[in-house]
Design a protein around this motif. Structure first.
Motif, PDB file in Angstrom:
ATOM      1  N   GLU A 138      39.268  10.002 -33.911  1.00 29.09           N
ATOM      2  CA  GLU A 138      38.139  10.970 -33.263  1.00 29.09           C
ATOM      3  C   GLU A 138      37.706  11.237 -31.606  1.00 29.09           C
ATOM      4  O   GLU A 138      37.349  11.909 -30.921  1.00 29.09           O
ATOM      5  CB  GLU A 138      36.753  10.617 -33.257  1.00 29.09           C
ATOM      6  CG  GLU A 138      36.026  10.995 -34.841  1.00 29.09           C
ATOM      7  CD  GLU A 138      35.790  12.661 -34.948  1.00 29.09           C
ATOM      8  OE1 GLU A 138      35.235  13.332 -34.102  1.00 29.09           O
ATOM      9  OE2 GLU A 138      36.300  12.662 -35.936  1.00 29.09           O
ATOM     10  N   GLN A 139      38.852   9.857 -31.115  1.00 26.65           N
ATOM     11  CA  GLN A 139      38.458  10.018 -29.747  1.00 26.65           C
ATOM     12  C   GLN A 139      39.520  11.293 -29.145  1.00 26.65           C
ATOM     13  O   GLN A 139      39.367  11.000 -28.059  1.00 26.65           O
ATOM     14  CB  GLN A 139      39.176   8.392 -29.585  1.00 26.65           C
ATOM     15  CG  GLN A 139      37.588   7.751 -29.422  1.00 26.65           C
ATOM     16  CD  GLN A 139      38.503   5.955 -28.977  1.00 26.65           C
ATOM     17  OE1 GLN A 139      38.994   5.852 -29.277  1.00 26.65           O
ATOM     18  NE2 GLN A 139      37.473   5.208 -29.126  1.00 26.65           N
ATOM     19  N   ALA A 140      40.862  10.725 -29.848  1.00 25.59           N
ATOM     20  CA  ALA A 140      42.036  11.914 -29.042  1.00 25.59           C
ATOM     21  C   ALA A 140      41.381  13.400 -29.584  1.00 25.59           C
ATOM     22  O   ALA A 140      40.829  14.311 -28.665  1.00 25.59           O
ATOM     23  CB  ALA A 140      42.755  11.857 -30.045  1.00 25.59           C
ATOM     24  N   LYS A 141      40.634  13.395 -30.091  1.00 26.98           N
ATOM     25  CA  LYS A 141      39.786  15.390 -30.853  1.00 26.98           C
ATOM     26  C   LYS A 141      39.216  15.245 -29.745  1.00 26.98           C
ATOM     27  O   LYS A 141      39.145  16.740 -29.335  1.00 26.98           O
ATOM     28  CB  LYS A 141      39.547  14.612 -31.792  1.00 26.98           C
ATOM     29  CG  LYS A 141      38.716  16.598 -32.327  1.00 26.98           C
ATOM     30  CD  LYS A 141      37.965  16.053 -33.605  1.00 26.98           C
ATOM     31  CE  LYS A 141      36.890  17.262 -33.957  1.00 26.98           C
ATOM     32  NZ  LYS A 141      36.021  17.154 -35.639  1.00 26.98           N
ATOM     33  N   GLU A 142      37.814  14.297 -29.403  1.00 25.64           N
ATOM     34  CA  GLU A 142      36.897  15.056 -27.898  1.00 25.64           C
ATOM     35  C   GLU A 142      37.638  15.063 -27.033  1.00 25.64           C
ATOM     36  O   GLU A 142      37.352  15.828 -25.757  1.00 25.64           O
ATOM     37  CB  GLU A 142      35.883  13.985 -28.015  1.00 25.64           C
ATOM     38  CG  GLU A 142      35.039  13.857 -27.442  1.00 25.64           C
ATOM     39  CD  GLU A 142      34.053  15.696 -28.116  1.00 25.64           C
ATOM     40  OE1 GLU A 142      34.103  16.088 -26.673  1.00 25.64           O
ATOM     41  OE2 GLU A 142      34.188  15.711 -29.381  1.00 25.64           O
ATOM     42  N   ALA A 143      39.000  14.010 -26.816  1.00 28.86           N
ATOM     43  CA  ALA A 143      39.243  13.821 -25.434  1.00 28.86           C
ATOM     44  C   ALA A 143      40.118  15.080 -25.000  1.00 28.86           C
ATOM     45  O   ALA A 143      40.413  15.814 -24.064  1.00 28.86           O
ATOM     46  CB  ALA A 143      40.585  13.043 -25.140  1.00 28.86           C
ATOM     47  N   ILE A 144      40.925  15.641 -26.248  1.00 29.30           N
ATOM     48  CA  ILE A 144      41.456  16.932 -25.938  1.00 29.30           C
ATOM     49  C   ILE A 144      40.746  18.153 -25.608  1.00 29.30           C
ATOM     50  O   ILE A 144      40.811  18.963 -25.380  1.00 29.30           O
ATOM     51  CB  ILE A 144      42.966  17.623 -27.897  1.00 29.30           C
ATOM     52  CG1 ILE A 144      43.905  16.212 -27.305  1.00 29.30           C
ATOM     53  CG2 ILE A 144      43.107  18.554 -27.379  1.00 29.30           C
ATOM     54  CD1 ILE A 144      44.420  16.154 -28.734  1.00 29.30           C
ATOM     55  N   LEU A 145      39.678  18.335 -27.006  1.00 27.11           N
ATOM     56  CA  LEU A 145      38.744  19.262 -26.123  1.00 27.11           C
ATOM     57  C   LEU A 145      37.993  19.083 -25.059  1.00 27.11           C
ATOM     58  O   LEU A 145      37.781  20.219 -24.617  1.00 27.11           O
ATOM     59  CB  LEU A 145      37.556  19.347 -27.544  1.00 27.11           C
ATOM     60  CG  LEU A 145      37.949  19.675 -28.703  1.00 27.11           C
ATOM     61  CD1 LEU A 145      36.485  19.504 -29.766  1.00 27.11           C
ATOM     62  CD2 LEU A 145      37.962  21.810 -28.750  1.00 27.11           C
ATOM     63  N   GLU A 146      38.131  18.372 -24.597  1.00 26.41           N
ATOM     64  CA  GLU A 146      37.136  18.265 -23.140  1.00 26.41           C
ATOM     65  C   GLU A 146      38.726  18.915 -22.332  1.00 26.41           C
ATOM     66  O   GLU A 146      37.793  19.561 -21.348  1.00 26.41           O
ATOM     67  CB  GLU A 146      37.129  16.775 -22.804  1.00 26.41           C
ATOM     68  CG  GLU A 146      36.429  15.827 -21.847  1.00 26.41           C
ATOM     69  CD  GLU A 146      35.437  17.265 -21.718  1.00 26.41           C
ATOM     70  OE1 GLU A 146      34.275  17.163 -23.181  1.00 26.41           O
ATOM     71  OE2 GLU A 146      34.416  17.746 -20.750  1.00 26.41           O
ATOM     72  N   GLU A 147      39.386  18.488 -22.462  1.00 25.32           N
ATOM     73  CA  GLU A 147      40.935  19.181 -21.163  1.00 25.32           C
ATOM     74  C   GLU A 147      40.435  20.422 -21.465  1.00 25.32           C
ATOM     75  O   GLU A 147      40.951  20.961 -20.380  1.00 25.32           O
ATOM     76  CB  GLU A 147      41.859  17.631 -21.902  1.00 25.32           C
ATOM     77  CG  GLU A 147      42.948  17.627 -21.076  1.00 25.32           C
ATOM     78  CD  GLU A 147      42.378  17.120 -19.871  1.00 25.32           C
ATOM     79  OE1 GLU A 147      42.895  18.217 -18.595  1.00 25.32           O
ATOM     80  OE2 GLU A 147      42.312  15.785 -19.561  1.00 25.32           O
ATOM     81  N   ILE A 148      41.053  20.948 -22.776  1.00 26.38           N
ATOM     82  CA  ILE A 148      41.015  22.550 -23.062  1.00 26.38           C
ATOM     83  C   ILE A 148      39.272  22.967 -22.630  1.00 26.38           C
ATOM     84  O   ILE A 148      39.501  24.380 -21.917  1.00 26.38           O
ATOM     85  CB  ILE A 148      41.031  22.782 -24.633  1.00 26.38           C
ATOM     86  CG1 ILE A 148      42.259  22.253 -24.972  1.00 26.38           C
ATOM     87  CG2 ILE A 148      41.232  24.158 -24.565  1.00 26.38           C
ATOM     88  CD1 ILE A 148      42.655  22.518 -26.302  1.00 26.38           C
ATOM     89  N   ARG A 149      38.846  22.221 -22.374  1.00 26.58           N
ATOM     90  CA  ARG A 149      37.301  23.117 -22.025  1.00 26.58           C
ATOM     91  C   ARG A 149      37.403  23.243 -20.705  1.00 26.58           C
ATOM     92  O   ARG A 149      36.811  24.140 -20.343  1.00 26.58           O
ATOM     93  CB  ARG A 149      35.936  22.164 -22.137  1.00 26.58           C
ATOM     94  CG  ARG A 149      35.533  22.218 -23.741  1.00 26.58           C
ATOM     95  CD  ARG A 149      33.982  21.312 -23.653  1.00 26.58           C
ATOM     96  NE  ARG A 149      34.437  20.741 -25.290  1.00 26.58           N
ATOM     97  CZ  ARG A 149      34.038  20.100 -26.329  1.00 26.58           C
ATOM     98  NH1 ARG A 149      34.103  18.596 -24.882  1.00 26.58           N
ATOM     99  NH2 ARG A 149      33.675  19.373 -27.441  1.00 26.58           N
TER     100      ARG A 149
END
Ligand code: 5GP
Ligand code: MN
Length: 319
Positions: A306-317
């Motif tokens: 879940e943390q990886a998913k959120e961190a990646i989304l944050e990076e792409i945003r």
């Protein structure tokens, strides 16, 4: 074409001058890493060498290739007095996994690769990010050596088909098609290779695809899905059955970026990035990985799924 040709002659000279030669592809080897290693290994055998190939375990879909007997099955610490180490399809030295220790003991090292993130870690580097695959570069080398046969051609065609997704990814060039034509001239069974490498899948693969579709999260044109280790095991599958899922996600109408994450047994997270627009090599490099502009990957060690998913989304945003 970059200047890879000027490094081919010194490379061939190094092969001729070396006795103990080790070839290695990247950790969790894919169709390109396997095919590049086996084809170059077979070519070296025809030159009278006895190469050792270091490859982690790979799927049965590559059984039709020849040269598996060169793959070393014992502990890597037993490999000594290495004259020449040839790294294939690795963007950096860490991608060699356990074979990195062997690389560091070798007198000479050659880095053959096509990743844009490649950092020229060999003493000699034959790197061309414009090549569709490492197998395409290995074709140029073996073509220069002049000992290509049907078994070698079959492996090279396999690597090229794998990395180009059947000549449809944007890494495919006129040269890629020319080489494919030459390999077909030698007699490769292109229909059989396309089926083995791209279209045929196991029931386990379908089960994980179904589960990953259940787990989809969409934000604008970004599609992301995850599979925990528990979900993979509960379906009687292994993480080797996840091939093709990220591309399936990207092919969803309206999506421009796809991310597929799965949790490994050791809790680390394997991330695959595919894109039709943004540079995902940059995103992957933020997480210690790399690859190509439109296809990249990383292994994330210090986060939950879940943390990886959120961190990646944050990076792409923030792109
Ligand atoms: P995949 O998502 O299929 O594992 O990898 C996509 C592309 O990125 C491949 O070309 C692969 O070699 C590269 N890649 C995958 N994981 C890593 C990584 O951890 N580091 C680097 N440098 N490249 C990676
Ligand atoms: Mn490759």
């Amino acid at each position: 074409m970059n200047n890879i040709y000027q490094n081919i002659e010194p490379f061939v000279q190094l092969i001729k001058d070396s006795k103990t030669i080790v070839l290695a592809g990247h950790t969790s080897p894919d169709g390109d890493a396997i095919s590049a290693s086996l084809s170059l290994g077979m070519s070296l055998q025809k030159m009278g060498k006895e190469p050792i190939i270091l490859l982690e375990e790979y799927g049965s879909s590559f059984e039709y290739l020849k040269g598996h007997n060169m793959v070393y099955k014992e502990g890597y610490e037993n490999i000594q007095d290495i004259d020449l180490f040839i790294s294939l399809d690795c963007g950096d030295i860490e991608r060699l996994g356990l074979a990195k220790d062997v690389f560091e003991k070798a007198k000479n090292t050659v880095n053959i690769d096509h990743h844009i993130s490649n950092n020229n870690f060999g003493k000699l580097n034959i790197v061309n990010p414009s090549s569709s695959s490492t197998s395409e570069i290995v074709f140029e080398i073996i073509d220069y050596i002049g000992n290509i046969d049907l078994d070698i051609a079959t492996a090279l065609y396999t690597g090229i088909v794998f990395d180009t997704g059947g000549f449809k990814h944007n890494c495919t060039t006129k040269r890629t098609h020319q080489i494919a034509g030459e390999l077909i001239d030698i007699g490769v069974d292109s229909v059989c290779i396309h089926s083995n490498i791209l279209t045929m899948h196991s029931l386990e693969n379908s089960k994980l695809l179904a589960k990953s579709i259940n787990n989809i999260y969409i934000e604008n044109d970004i599609i992301i899905s995850t599979l925990s280790n528990e979900e993979i095991l509960s379906l009687g599958c292994t993480n080797k059955n996840t091939g093709g899922i990220v591309q399936y996600l990207l092919d969803t109408k309206g999506m421009n970026v796809a991310i597929f994450l799965y949790e490994k047994e050791d809790k680390s997270i394997k991330a695959s990035f595919r894109s039709k627009a943004i540079d995902v090599n940059q995103i992957a490099s933020k997480f210690g990985g790399g690859g190509h502009i439109l296809a990249a990957g990383a292994t994330i060690k210090d986060m939950t799924l879940e943390q990886a998913k959120e961190a990646i989304l944050e990076e792409i945003r923030s792109v």
